[in-house]
Design a protein around this motif. Sequence first.
Motif, PDB file in Angstrom:
ATOM      1  N   VAL A  45       0.652  -1.227   0.033  1.00 42.65           N
ATOM      2  CA  VAL A  45      -0.141   0.247  -0.129  1.00 42.65           C
ATOM      3  C   VAL A  45       0.761   1.735  -0.125  1.00 42.65           C
ATOM      4  O   VAL A  45       0.242   2.067  -0.677  1.00 42.65           O
ATOM      5  CB  VAL A  45      -0.911  -0.094   1.181  1.00 42.65           C
ATOM      6  CG1 VAL A  45      -1.551   1.199   1.156  1.00 42.65           C
ATOM      7  CG2 VAL A  45      -2.004  -1.531   1.240  1.00 42.65           C
ATOM      8  N   LEU A  47       1.337   3.119   2.573  1.00 45.09           N
ATOM      9  CA  LEU A  47       1.022   4.497   2.936  1.00 45.09           C
ATOM     10  C   LEU A  47       2.089   5.537   3.713  1.00 45.09           C
ATOM     11  O   LEU A  47       3.376   5.127   3.921  1.00 45.09           O
ATOM     12  CB  LEU A  47       0.848   4.060   4.443  1.00 45.09           C
ATOM     13  CG  LEU A  47      -1.028   3.336   4.924  1.00 45.09           C
ATOM     14  CD1 LEU A  47      -0.975   3.106   5.295  1.00 45.09           C
ATOM     15  CD2 LEU A  47      -2.052   4.675   3.622  1.00 45.09           C
ATOM     16  N   CYS A  52       0.381   6.528  -3.228  1.00 46.71           N
ATOM     17  CA  CYS A  52      -0.599   5.869  -2.496  1.00 46.71           C
ATOM     18  C   CYS A  52      -1.551   5.982  -3.067  1.00 46.71           C
ATOM     19  O   CYS A  52      -2.408   6.654  -2.811  1.00 46.71           O
ATOM     20  CB  CYS A  52      -0.077   5.339  -1.471  1.00 46.71           C
ATOM     21  SG  CYS A  52      -1.581   4.969   0.119  1.00 46.71           S
ATOM     22  N   ALA A  54      -4.169   5.567  -1.694  1.00 42.19           N
ATOM     23  CA  ALA A  54      -5.862   6.012  -0.217  1.00 42.19           C
ATOM     24  C   ALA A  54      -6.792   6.119  -0.183  1.00 42.19           C
ATOM     25  O   ALA A  54      -7.853   4.952   0.012  1.00 42.19           O
ATOM     26  CB  ALA A  54      -4.512   6.565   0.389  1.00 42.19           C
ATOM     27  N   LEU A  57      -7.675   2.608  -2.508  1.00 42.95           N
ATOM     28  CA  LEU A  57      -8.590   1.468  -1.106  1.00 42.95           C
ATOM     29  C   LEU A  57      -9.468   1.583  -0.129  1.00 42.95           C
ATOM     30  O   LEU A  57      -9.925   0.506   0.258  1.00 42.95           O
ATOM     31  CB  LEU A  57      -6.896   1.284  -0.410  1.00 42.95           C
ATOM     32  CG  LEU A  57      -7.154   0.082   1.080  1.00 42.95           C
ATOM     33  CD1 LEU A  57      -6.788  -1.163  -0.028  1.00 42.95           C
ATOM     34  CD2 LEU A  57      -4.912   0.414   1.401  1.00 42.95           C
ATOM     35  N   VAL A  58      -9.514   2.862   0.214  1.00 40.88           N
ATOM     36  CA  VAL A  58     -10.563   3.335   1.021  1.00 40.88           C
ATOM     37  C   VAL A  58     -11.755   2.268   0.958  1.00 40.88           C
ATOM     38  O   VAL A  58     -12.767   1.782   0.946  1.00 40.88           O
ATOM     39  CB  VAL A  58     -10.423   4.157   1.700  1.00 40.88           C
ATOM     40  CG1 VAL A  58     -12.544   4.503   2.254  1.00 40.88           C
ATOM     41  CG2 VAL A  58      -9.669   4.745   2.533  1.00 40.88           C
ATOM     42  N   HIS A  91      -4.930   8.700   3.904  1.00 40.93           N
ATOM     43  CA  HIS A  91      -3.597   7.451   4.381  1.00 40.93           C
ATOM     44  C   HIS A  91      -4.526   7.405   6.134  1.00 40.93           C
ATOM     45  O   HIS A  91      -4.624   6.199   6.827  1.00 40.93           O
ATOM     46  CB  HIS A  91      -2.686   8.637   4.746  1.00 40.93           C
ATOM     47  CG  HIS A  91      -1.861   7.908   3.333  1.00 40.93           C
ATOM     48  ND1 HIS A  91      -0.320   8.248   3.109  1.00 40.93           N
ATOM     49  CD2 HIS A  91      -2.877   8.611   2.482  1.00 40.93           C
ATOM     50  CE1 HIS A  91      -0.110   8.476   1.716  1.00 40.93           C
ATOM     51  NE2 HIS A  91      -1.918   8.322   0.766  1.00 40.93           N
ATOM     52  N   GLU A  93      -7.692   7.057   6.754  1.00 40.02           N
ATOM     53  CA  GLU A  93      -8.665   6.552   6.705  1.00 40.02           C
ATOM     54  C   GLU A  93      -8.187   5.127   6.423  1.00 40.02           C
ATOM     55  O   GLU A  93      -9.504   4.324   6.657  1.00 40.02           O
ATOM     56  CB  GLU A  93      -9.872   7.020   5.393  1.00 40.02           C
ATOM     57  CG  GLU A  93     -10.677   7.030   5.286  1.00 40.02           C
ATOM     58  CD  GLU A  93     -12.084   6.873   6.464  1.00 40.02           C
ATOM     59  OE1 GLU A  93     -12.830   5.916   6.861  1.00 40.02           O
ATOM     60  OE2 GLU A  93     -11.507   7.744   7.253  1.00 40.02           O
ATOM     61  N   VAL A  94      -7.275   4.827   5.568  1.00 44.01           N
ATOM     62  CA  VAL A  94      -6.762   3.158   5.574  1.00 44.01           C
ATOM     63  C   VAL A  94      -6.757   2.905   6.661  1.00 44.01           C
ATOM     64  O   VAL A  94      -7.526   1.847   6.790  1.00 44.01           O
ATOM     65  CB  VAL A  94      -6.049   3.260   5.030  1.00 44.01           C
ATOM     66  CG1 VAL A  94      -5.033   1.934   4.501  1.00 44.01           C
ATOM     67  CG2 VAL A  94      -6.089   3.403   3.491  1.00 44.01           C
ATOM     68  N   ARG A  97     -10.314   2.299   8.969  1.00 48.25           N
ATOM     69  CA  ARG A  97     -11.056   1.084   8.263  1.00 48.25           C
ATOM     70  C   ARG A  97     -10.716  -0.574   8.779  1.00 48.25           C
ATOM     71  O   ARG A  97     -11.637  -0.725   9.074  1.00 48.25           O
ATOM     72  CB  ARG A  97     -10.938   1.646   6.981  1.00 48.25           C
ATOM     73  CG  ARG A  97     -12.452   0.236   5.927  1.00 48.25           C
ATOM     74  CD  ARG A  97     -13.013   0.302   6.287  1.00 48.25           C
ATOM     75  NE  ARG A  97     -14.498  -0.063   5.850  1.00 48.25           N
ATOM     76  CZ  ARG A  97     -15.413  -0.637   6.843  1.00 48.25           C
ATOM     77  NH1 ARG A  97     -15.865   0.405   7.303  1.00 48.25           N
ATOM     78  NH2 ARG A  97     -15.943  -1.960   6.216  1.00 48.25           N
ATOM     79  N   TRP A 254      -1.068  -1.401  -4.211  1.00 47.72           N
ATOM     80  CA  TRP A 254      -2.515  -0.434  -3.963  1.00 47.72           C
ATOM     81  C   TRP A 254      -1.312   0.878  -4.645  1.00 47.72           C
ATOM     82  O   TRP A 254      -2.150   1.969  -4.151  1.00 47.72           O
ATOM     83  CB  TRP A 254      -2.743  -0.270  -3.085  1.00 47.72           C
ATOM     84  CG  TRP A 254      -3.809  -1.429  -2.995  1.00 47.72           C
ATOM     85  CD1 TRP A 254      -3.273  -2.711  -2.177  1.00 47.72           C
ATOM     86  CD2 TRP A 254      -5.193  -1.490  -3.528  1.00 47.72           C
ATOM     87  NE1 TRP A 254      -4.330  -3.540  -2.570  1.00 47.72           N
ATOM     88  CE2 TRP A 254      -5.891  -2.626  -2.969  1.00 47.72           C
ATOM     89  CE3 TRP A 254      -6.261  -0.112  -3.876  1.00 47.72           C
ATOM     90  CZ2 TRP A 254      -6.742  -3.180  -2.927  1.00 47.72           C
ATOM     91  CZ3 TRP A 254      -7.045  -0.665  -3.771  1.00 47.72           C
ATOM     92  CH2 TRP A 254      -8.047  -2.124  -3.934  1.00 47.72           C
TER      93      TRP A 254
END
Length: 302
Positions: A45, A47, A52, A54, A57-58, A91, A93-94, A97, A254
Amino acid sequence: MSNRDMLVRETRTVEIMGLPDWLGVPEPRGFQPKRKFRTIWISDVHLGTRGCNAEMLVDFLHSVECETLYLVGDIIDGWRLRKGWYWPDAHNEVIRRVLKMAHRGTRVVFVVGNHDEMLREYAGLTFGGVELVQEAVHRTADGRRLLVTHGDSFDGVVLYAKWLALLGDKAYSVLLRANVLVNAVRRRFKLPYWSLSAHLKKRVKNAVQFVCAFEEAVARETAERGLEGVVCGHIHSAEIRKIGDITYYNDGDWVESCTALTEDATGAMAILDWSAESAARTAQSRRAASQPALPLYDMENA
């Protein structure tokens, strides 16, 4: 007190006091039902880097549910963060989550990679419901045993010439920045995501030879351990193929391809290309928006 002891104490404090309030924020209700999988693997990923993806991904993590989520290394790019801090809200938020998935019952296993090698001394600990490990063995629904490893231990450049790996990382970062610029322009023209770095990598002979040698080295080690297959990341090249008696799986990344590896309830495994699915959804929305509106039925003149 060592860093490891401090982390253990902080983990116990979190367990006693409960999870922070931001993990309990209700999620917006979506119109699409979540896609359910037995297992999901994601890696690379990165980050902390501009390359990234992100946000994508989210979007993916919001759209799926699974019993087990494997984070197969290079989730956080410690190499890049040591050179300069870059950490936008997406980032965060990833991380949020992933922790929320763990809080809701998903088993989350973080297999440490080379870019987040600073976490290796904490292998064996569980923090926020996330298990930190050096590698793992996953048993599929149909009984196969798969080695889960980031893959950097099979990369001779990283293993024997780290200075060369760092030099390559700098050149790769330039390509990833070019990705950001290229896709900013594509978004202006309402075009889907496309990776310049992945496009170039697939057309460079030496890169192709390296990928093949890496895959064969991973398969040999897996066979020597008496396992049936292997899941890894590291080389940013999603793949499922048989190498002798071993099934080789790579979940991609990602920053270029935006892919994940999935297992369903029967043990069948597949690569899920989220950038392609996002592009298809966008195209479908455009087609729907371009359709002429249906005429209203005029009750007075009927």
